[in-house]
Design a protein around this motif. Structure first.
Motif, PDB file in Angstrom:
ATOM      1  N   ALA A 231      32.410 -93.091  71.571  1.00  0.00           N
ATOM      2  CA  ALA A 231      33.345 -92.043  71.163  1.00  0.00           C
ATOM      3  C   ALA A 231      34.683 -92.644  70.747  1.00  0.00           C
ATOM      4  CB  ALA A 231      33.535 -91.047  72.307  1.00  0.00           C
ATOM      5  N   ALA A 232      35.158 -93.638  71.488  1.00  0.00           N
ATOM      6  CA  ALA A 232      36.410 -94.308  71.130  1.00  0.00           C
ATOM      7  C   ALA A 232      36.269 -95.038  69.795  1.00  0.00           C
ATOM      8  CB  ALA A 232      36.812 -95.284  72.233  1.00  0.00           C
ATOM      9  N   GLU A 233      35.088 -95.594  69.531  1.00  0.00           N
ATOM     10  CA  GLU A 233      34.846 -96.263  68.244  1.00  0.00           C
ATOM     11  C   GLU A 233      34.928 -95.264  67.100  1.00  0.00           C
ATOM     12  OE1 GLU A 233      30.794 -97.750  67.349  1.00  0.00           O
ATOM     13  OE2 GLU A 233      31.758 -99.716  67.217  1.00  0.00           O
ATOM     14  N   VAL A 234      34.409 -94.066  67.307  1.00  0.00           N
ATOM     15  CA  VAL A 234      34.479 -93.020  66.279  1.00  0.00           C
ATOM     16  C   VAL A 234      35.933 -92.634  66.019  1.00  0.00           C
ATOM     17  CG1 VAL A 234      33.931 -90.590  65.809  1.00  0.00           C
ATOM     18  CG2 VAL A 234      32.165 -92.129  66.691  1.00  0.00           C
ATOM     19  N   VAL A 235      36.731 -92.513  67.069  1.00  0.00           N
ATOM     20  CA  VAL A 235      38.155 -92.209  66.894  1.00  0.00           C
ATOM     21  C   VAL A 235      38.830 -93.334  66.101  1.00  0.00           C
ATOM     22  CG1 VAL A 235      40.344 -91.841  68.103  1.00  0.00           C
ATOM     23  CG2 VAL A 235      38.252 -90.777  68.967  1.00  0.00           C
ATOM     24  N   GLY A 236      38.470 -94.575  66.398  1.00  0.00           N
ATOM     25  CA  GLY A 236      39.030 -95.707  65.655  1.00  0.00           C
ATOM     26  C   GLY A 236      38.681 -95.652  64.176  1.00  0.00           C
ATOM     27  N   TYR A 237      37.459 -95.219  63.860  1.00  0.00           N
ATOM     28  CA  TYR A 237      37.086 -95.054  62.457  1.00  0.00           C
ATOM     29  C   TYR A 237      37.963 -94.003  61.788  1.00  0.00           C
ATOM     30  CZ  TYR A 237      32.761 -97.658  63.435  1.00  0.00           C
ATOM     31  OH  TYR A 237      31.850 -98.621  63.789  1.00  0.00           O
ATOM     32  N   TYR A 238      38.186 -92.892  62.496  1.00  0.00           N
ATOM     33  CA  TYR A 238      38.987 -91.832  61.880  1.00  0.00           C
ATOM     34  C   TYR A 238      40.438 -92.276  61.692  1.00  0.00           C
ATOM     35  CZ  TYR A 238      41.212 -87.443  60.832  1.00  0.00           C
ATOM     36  OH  TYR A 238      41.950 -86.466  60.201  1.00  0.00           O
ATOM     37  N   LEU A 239      40.943 -93.101  62.596  1.00  0.00           N
ATOM     38  CA  LEU A 239      42.321 -93.590  62.440  1.00  0.00           C
ATOM     39  C   LEU A 239      42.494 -94.385  61.137  1.00  0.00           C
ATOM     40  CD1 LEU A 239      43.165 -94.716  66.081  1.00  0.00           C
ATOM     41  CD2 LEU A 239      44.329 -92.947  64.773  1.00  0.00           C
ATOM     42  N   GLN A 240      41.423 -95.025  60.654  1.00  0.00           N
ATOM     43  CA  GLN A 240      41.512 -95.762  59.402  1.00  0.00           C
ATOM     44  C   GLN A 240      41.600 -94.846  58.191  1.00  0.00           C
ATOM     45  OE1 GLN A 240      42.111 -98.801  59.591  1.00  0.00           O
ATOM     46  NE2 GLN A 240      41.483 -99.206  61.702  1.00  0.00           N
ATOM     47  N   ARG A 241      41.451 -93.536  58.411  1.00  0.00           N
ATOM     48  CA  ARG A 241      41.568 -92.604  57.285  1.00  0.00           C
ATOM     49  C   ARG A 241      42.945 -92.669  56.643  1.00  0.00           C
ATOM     50  NH1 ARG A 241      43.111 -88.245  55.012  1.00  0.00           N
ATOM     51  NH2 ARG A 241      44.810 -88.103  56.490  1.00  0.00           N
ATOM     52  N   TRP A 242      43.952 -93.142  57.365  1.00  0.00           N
ATOM     53  CA  TRP A 242      45.300 -93.247  56.807  1.00  0.00           C
ATOM     54  C   TRP A 242      45.371 -94.262  55.677  1.00  0.00           C
ATOM     55  CZ3 TRP A 242      49.002 -89.845  57.511  1.00  0.00           C
ATOM     56  CH2 TRP A 242      48.950 -89.024  58.633  1.00  0.00           C
ATOM     57  N   ARG A 243      44.351 -95.135  55.569  1.00  0.00           N
ATOM     58  CA  ARG A 243      44.377 -96.113  54.481  1.00  0.00           C
ATOM     59  C   ARG A 243      44.391 -95.445  53.112  1.00  0.00           C
ATOM     60  NH1 ARG A 243      44.978 -98.719  58.435  1.00  0.00           N
ATOM     61  NH2 ARG A 243      47.050 -98.137  57.721  1.00  0.00           N
ATOM     62  N   ILE A 244      43.697 -94.322  52.980  1.00  0.00           N
ATOM     63  CA  ILE A 244      43.683 -93.667  51.673  1.00  0.00           C
ATOM     64  C   ILE A 244      45.013 -92.966  51.403  1.00  0.00           C
ATOM     65  CG2 ILE A 244      42.718 -91.410  52.330  1.00  0.00           C
ATOM     66  CD1 ILE A 244      40.943 -91.688  49.772  1.00  0.00           C
ATOM     67  N   GLU A 245      45.703 -92.538  52.452  1.00  0.00           N
ATOM     68  CA  GLU A 245      47.051 -91.992  52.260  1.00  0.00           C
ATOM     69  C   GLU A 245      47.984 -93.098  51.765  1.00  0.00           C
ATOM     70  OE1 GLU A 245      47.626 -88.927  52.416  1.00  0.00           O
ATOM     71  OE2 GLU A 245      46.117 -88.028  53.734  1.00  0.00           O
ATOM     72  N   ASP A 246      47.842 -94.289  52.337  1.00  0.00           N
ATOM     73  CA  ASP A 246      48.629 -95.431  51.852  1.00  0.00           C
ATOM     74  C   ASP A 246      48.293 -95.739  50.397  1.00  0.00           C
ATOM     75  OD1 ASP A 246      49.745 -95.689  54.366  1.00  0.00           O
ATOM     76  OD2 ASP A 246      48.273 -97.169  55.038  1.00  0.00           O
ATOM     77  N   PHE A 247      47.011 -95.637  50.066  1.00  0.00           N
ATOM     78  CA  PHE A 247      46.586 -95.905  48.693  1.00  0.00           C
ATOM     79  C   PHE A 247      47.241 -94.931  47.716  1.00  0.00           C
ATOM     80  CE2 PHE A 247      43.378 -94.699  45.405  1.00  0.00           C
ATOM     81  CZ  PHE A 247      43.495 -95.836  44.619  1.00  0.00           C
ATOM     82  N   PHE A 248      47.264 -93.656  48.059  1.00  0.00           N
ATOM     83  CA  PHE A 248      47.894 -92.667  47.178  1.00  0.00           C
ATOM     84  C   PHE A 248      49.394 -92.931  47.049  1.00  0.00           C
ATOM     85  CE2 PHE A 248      44.383 -89.439  48.347  1.00  0.00           C
ATOM     86  CZ  PHE A 248      43.609 -89.878  47.304  1.00  0.00           C
ATOM     87  N   ARG A 249      50.019 -93.371  48.133  1.00  0.00           N
ATOM     88  CA  ARG A 249      51.454 -93.645  48.085  1.00  0.00           C
ATOM     89  C   ARG A 249      51.738 -94.854  47.194  1.00  0.00           C
ATOM     90  NH1 ARG A 249      55.185 -96.396  51.331  1.00  0.00           N
ATOM     91  NH2 ARG A 249      53.526 -97.083  52.708  1.00  0.00           N
ATOM     92  N   VAL A 250      50.897 -95.894  47.297  1.00  0.00           N
ATOM     93  CA  VAL A 250      51.060 -97.055  46.418  1.00  0.00           C
ATOM     94  C   VAL A 250      50.850 -96.647  44.964  1.00  0.00           C
ATOM     95  CG1 VAL A 250      50.061 -99.281  45.778  1.00  0.00           C
ATOM     96  CG2 VAL A 250      50.422 -98.734  48.178  1.00  0.00           C
ATOM     97  N   LEU A 251      49.869 -95.803  44.724  1.00  0.00           N
ATOM     98  CA  LEU A 251      49.569 -95.367  43.367  1.00  0.00           C
ATOM     99  C   LEU A 251      50.743 -94.593  42.765  1.00  0.00           C
ATOM    100  CD1 LEU A 251      47.063 -95.695  41.556  1.00  0.00           C
ATOM    101  CD2 LEU A 251      46.315 -93.434  42.314  1.00  0.00           C
ATOM    102  N   LYS A 252      51.353 -93.731  43.576  1.00  0.00           N
ATOM    103  CA  LYS A 252      52.436 -92.888  43.056  1.00  0.00           C
ATOM    104  C   LYS A 252      53.783 -93.613  43.056  1.00  0.00           C
ATOM    105  CE  LYS A 252      50.422 -88.468  44.548  1.00  0.00           C
ATOM    106  NZ  LYS A 252      50.631 -87.267  45.381  1.00  0.00           N
ATOM    107  N   SER A 253      54.119 -94.262  44.171  1.00  0.00           N
ATOM    108  CA  SER A 253      55.451 -94.859  44.289  1.00  0.00           C
ATOM    109  C   SER A 253      55.492 -96.294  43.790  1.00  0.00           C
ATOM    110  CB  SER A 253      55.907 -94.810  45.756  1.00  0.00           C
ATOM    111  OG  SER A 253      55.948 -93.473  46.219  1.00  0.00           O
TER     112      SER A 253
END
Length: 774
Positions: free
Chosen positions: A627-649
């Motif tokens: 279960a903790a491993e699954v939470v860790g996977y979801y925490l990596q979802r922020w990588r795509i938010e970083d990607f959008f920020r790099v793309l825009k800014s």
């Protein structure tokens, strides 16, 4: 059962020829068939059902008789009669109206061709409607007809496999002796037809699954043994989509030779070779080891400043090699100064600037598409994925605002203000691949809504749902080229919480699904209780520390809800998990069994709500560690938010000034790969700092960084981590004791300055050398 080549090899031995000559001298034969049966009995040539292999034996005897004076065959009993395949007098009637959806198609079945009536029907379908027409099959054969309530829908045929096939033999890793002994265990799907008039989604892959499921047993009844593998070939004009959906594996290409090409003329088209395993343990049965010939890449391999563009864009299928070369040159120039116009990087090269704009401004129906631009990068991303144990394919969408481009055609309305005035822009739905630790591997997909997907219409909810389904099916398509040693998980935020997505995952089980729950749905398996109540009622399985990002307060706008501020912190949370059944919300669909993971912060800061997530996943969760491993996977979802920020800014794609939406999309696709490389540079220095700096920097860049480090008494760029630290320093990173690691904004600013400084440094060195030697 021996293949014909093995029979010929056996009979060609000196001792065998002597024995056949003795038989011919001692016995009389009224026909060649009688001789063939006698030789089969003498040498034990029988098929899987114990019948003599007369045809193969006579074929081998004919070859030997032409080579040896000692073998004289009896005259044939009659002259060979040319055989014409039996057919119907007219074409096969077209089926009645076939539904577009597979679930609405009734009575679907596959039937073995077992009599003359069905043989006539099969021959007519193939002769009239298959692109390659009717042909004579070799070896052991099976034929099937596809029928449903509306009528006859298609036909499938199997025959003997190819004698020699380099791509297949390399993938199977069997020796020549093993191939000769067991080639009959591989059968060829020589004809596969779904009638051109039939248009039903997923029908082809469903038919393949039905036929392949019964083929081993049907083949054993007809020929006395079960095949282990199926091979088939795909013409260059086809993509093999239905084969991939049925779990065929592409293993290479043919050499352009047919079965009878003994003169090496290579007169046939070069086809793709696909293989399908009927028996999962076929390697063990053959006695061959597993060999993975698929190319692999380390995450940062081949990304040096002077070669990365050629690797990530080279060979793009744009209809002309010159366009592909132009794409490589344009991407390299744009990457030198992220966020600036290409003229800032071209150094007065007007041809390079004009070439970029000619590439972007191709007509909408040209081969220069977003998919074609990203194709080489997607293939390289697949190779990076192969080197990982776990790959997270993160989906999400973002709106790109082009309100300052009212003259740009093809834009959609991405929002409305209080006066109902629409804001023009594009909605980008991307899939971004990272490994289990969040290291960016590549951009798998950049999807844009078409004209029918405009927002704020009645189709809004359906369109949003389809974005996530398209992303999942695209990931599943890619995952078929991975071995099961790589686990692929599609990660989605709350907007992806829909039953249709979980229903689609059942058709793509190669990819697991992880979604943050948005809807507090009622669960039929828990006495009517809802999801959130059910999860909160369970006992905590343990504690977990979660790093929470800080968020600034956001006031309500026309496009987004208000959001309170949130402090960055390490949150201590309780974790719960259990198995649940999600009730079906689609007519005719079955409920879905999933694992649910719930975390809630136990001691939030004063005045802030506790962090609380409900995660739904198709992964098996049986312990608190999983279960903790699954939470860790979801925490990596922020990588795509970083990607959008790099793309825009960083890449500033919202400042692009093209006149049509398709041109904007092409430029965005190029910048997406540039943004990914910036993100990789940011993180690879932290995770693998001891690699060589040449991994991502050119010789000229490293020469400048050495000079820069000496001048300011900083650590020299002797490895990748030190080189990236110097780039961060150029971007303004101060490296104080309590400063966090440099982020993407620091890195793209530093890389921009590095490009300018390297050019100046190189120019100064060249001028110095001229002065010294001149």
């Amino acid at each position: 059962m021996l293949p014909t080549s093995q029979i010929r090899r056996t009979l060609s031995e000196t001792a065998s020829i002597r024995r056949i000559a003795d038989i011919l001298a001692a016995e009389e034969f009224t026909s060649r068939g009688a001789l063939g049966r006698r030789v089969c009995r003498e040498f034990g040539f029988t098929d899987g059902r114990g019948r003599p292999q007369v045809a193969g034996c006579l074929k081998a005897l004919g070859v030997i008789a032409r080579r040896s004076d000692r073998i004289v065959l009896p005259p044939p009993a009659r002259s060979p009669i040319p055989r014409t395949p039996i057919r119907l007098e007219g074409p096969v009637p077209l089926p009645a109206t076939v539904p577009r959806e597979l679930r609405a198609l009734g009575g679907l079945s596959v039937q073995v061709v077992a009599d003359r009536t069905h043989r006539r029907l099969w021959n007519t379908l193939i002769a009239d409607e298959h692109p390659n027409g009717l042909t004579t099959f070799a070896g052991c054969q099976m034929r099937y007809l596809v029928r449903a309530d509306p009528g006859w829908l298609g036909a499938v045929g199997f025959s003997a496999s190819a004698f020699h096939l380099k791509a297949r033999d390399r993938w199977m890793a069997w020796s020549a002796a093993q191939r000769d002994a067991a080639r009959n265990r591989v059968v060829c799907m020589s004809r596969f037809l779904i009638r051109p008039a039939v248009r039903c989604a997923h029908l082809a892959s469903r038919v393949l699954g039905m036929v392949l499921g019964r083929l081993p047993a049907d083949f054993a009844r007809a020929h006395g043994y079960r095949p282990w593998l199926v091979e088939t070939f795909v013409e260059p004009s086809q993509e093999g989509t239905c084969l991939r959906a049925a779990n065929f594996v592409k293993v290479g290409q043919t050499a352009g030779r047919g079965r009878q090409d003994r003169g090496h003329r290579h007169a046939r088209s070069v086809k793709s070779v696909y293989m399908y395993a009927l028996e999962s343990d076929w390697r063990k049965r053959l006695g061959v080891p597993f060999v993975d010939h698929a190319p692999r890449l380390a995450p940062g391999e081949g990304l040096g400043s002077d070669v990365w563009a050629a690797h990530e864009f080279g060979g793009a299928p744009l209809g002309d090699k010159r366009r592909s070369a132009r794409l490589v040159r344009s991407a390299a120039l744009l990457a030198e100064y992220p966020g600036r116009k290409i003229g800032a990087s071209a150094r007065g090269d007007a041809a390079a600037v004009d070439g970029f704009y000619r590439l972007i401004e191709h007509p909408e129906d040209s081969p220069v598409t977003v998919g074609a631009i990203l194709a080489p990068h997607r293939e390289r991303t697949l190779q990076r994925m192969r080197s990982q144990e776990t790959v997270l394919c993160i989906q999400d969408g973002t709106d790109l605002n082009f309100a300052t481009r009212p003259g740009c055609t093809g834009l959609e309305i991405i929002g409305r203000n209080q006066t109902a005035t629409g804001t023009l822009g594009l909605h980008l739905h991307a899939t971004f691949a990272v490994n289990g630790r969040g290291l960016p591997l590549g951009v798998l997909r950049c999807g844009f809504d078409d004209a029918t997907g405009k927002r704020y219409t009645r189709r809004l909810h359906k369109t949003r749902t389809q974005r996530w389904i398209d992303g999942l099916t695209d990931t599943a398509e890619l995952a078929r080229d991975l071995t099961h040693r790589t686990r692929v998980v599609s990660v989605c935020d709350r907007e992806g919480d829909c039953f249709a997505l979980f229903d689609e995952q059942r058709r793509s089980r190669r990819v697991e699904l992880l979604v943050r729950a948005r809807y507090d749905r009622r669960l039929s398996s828990t006495n009517g209780r809802k999801l959130f109540q059910t999860m909160r009622a369970g006992h905590a399985a343990g504690d977990l520390e979660v790093e929470i990002r800080a968020l600034t307060a956001r006031p309500k706008s026309s496009r987004k809800r208000a959001r309170p501020a949130r402090s960055g912190r390490t949150a201590r949370c309780e974790i719960r998990f259990r198995r649940l059944t999600l009730p079906a919300t689609i007519a005719g669909a079955e409920p879905v069994r999933v694992s649910a993971v719930h975390i809630v912060e136990t001691d939030p800061p004063e005045g802030e709500p506790p962090v609380q997530w409900h995660l739904l996943t198709t992964l098996e969760v049986r312990s608190a560690e999983t279960a903790a491993e699954v939470v860790g996977y979801y925490l990596q979802r922020w990588r795509i938010e970083d990607f959008f920020r790099v793309l825009k800014s960083g890449c500033k794609v919202e400042t692009l000034a093209f006149r049509t939406a398709d041109r904007l999309q092409r430029a965005i696709a190029i910048n997406a790969v540039i943004g990914w490389r910036i993100m990789l540079m940011t993180r690879i220095g932290r995770q693998v700092p001891n690699c060589e700096a040449k991994l991502m920097f050119s010789d000229h860049e490293l020469l400048f960084l050495h000079s820069y480090a000496r001048r300011y008494k900083l650590a020299p760029p002797d490895d990748l981590g030190a080189a990236i630290a110097l780039v961060a320093n150029l971007g303004g990173y101060r490296a104080r004791k309590h400063d966090p690691d440099p982020g993407d904004q620091i890195m793209w600013r530093g890389y921009d300055r590095l490009s300018s400084a390297t050019l100046g440094h190189q120019t100064a060195l060249e001028a110095y050398q001229i002065n010294v030697t001149g």
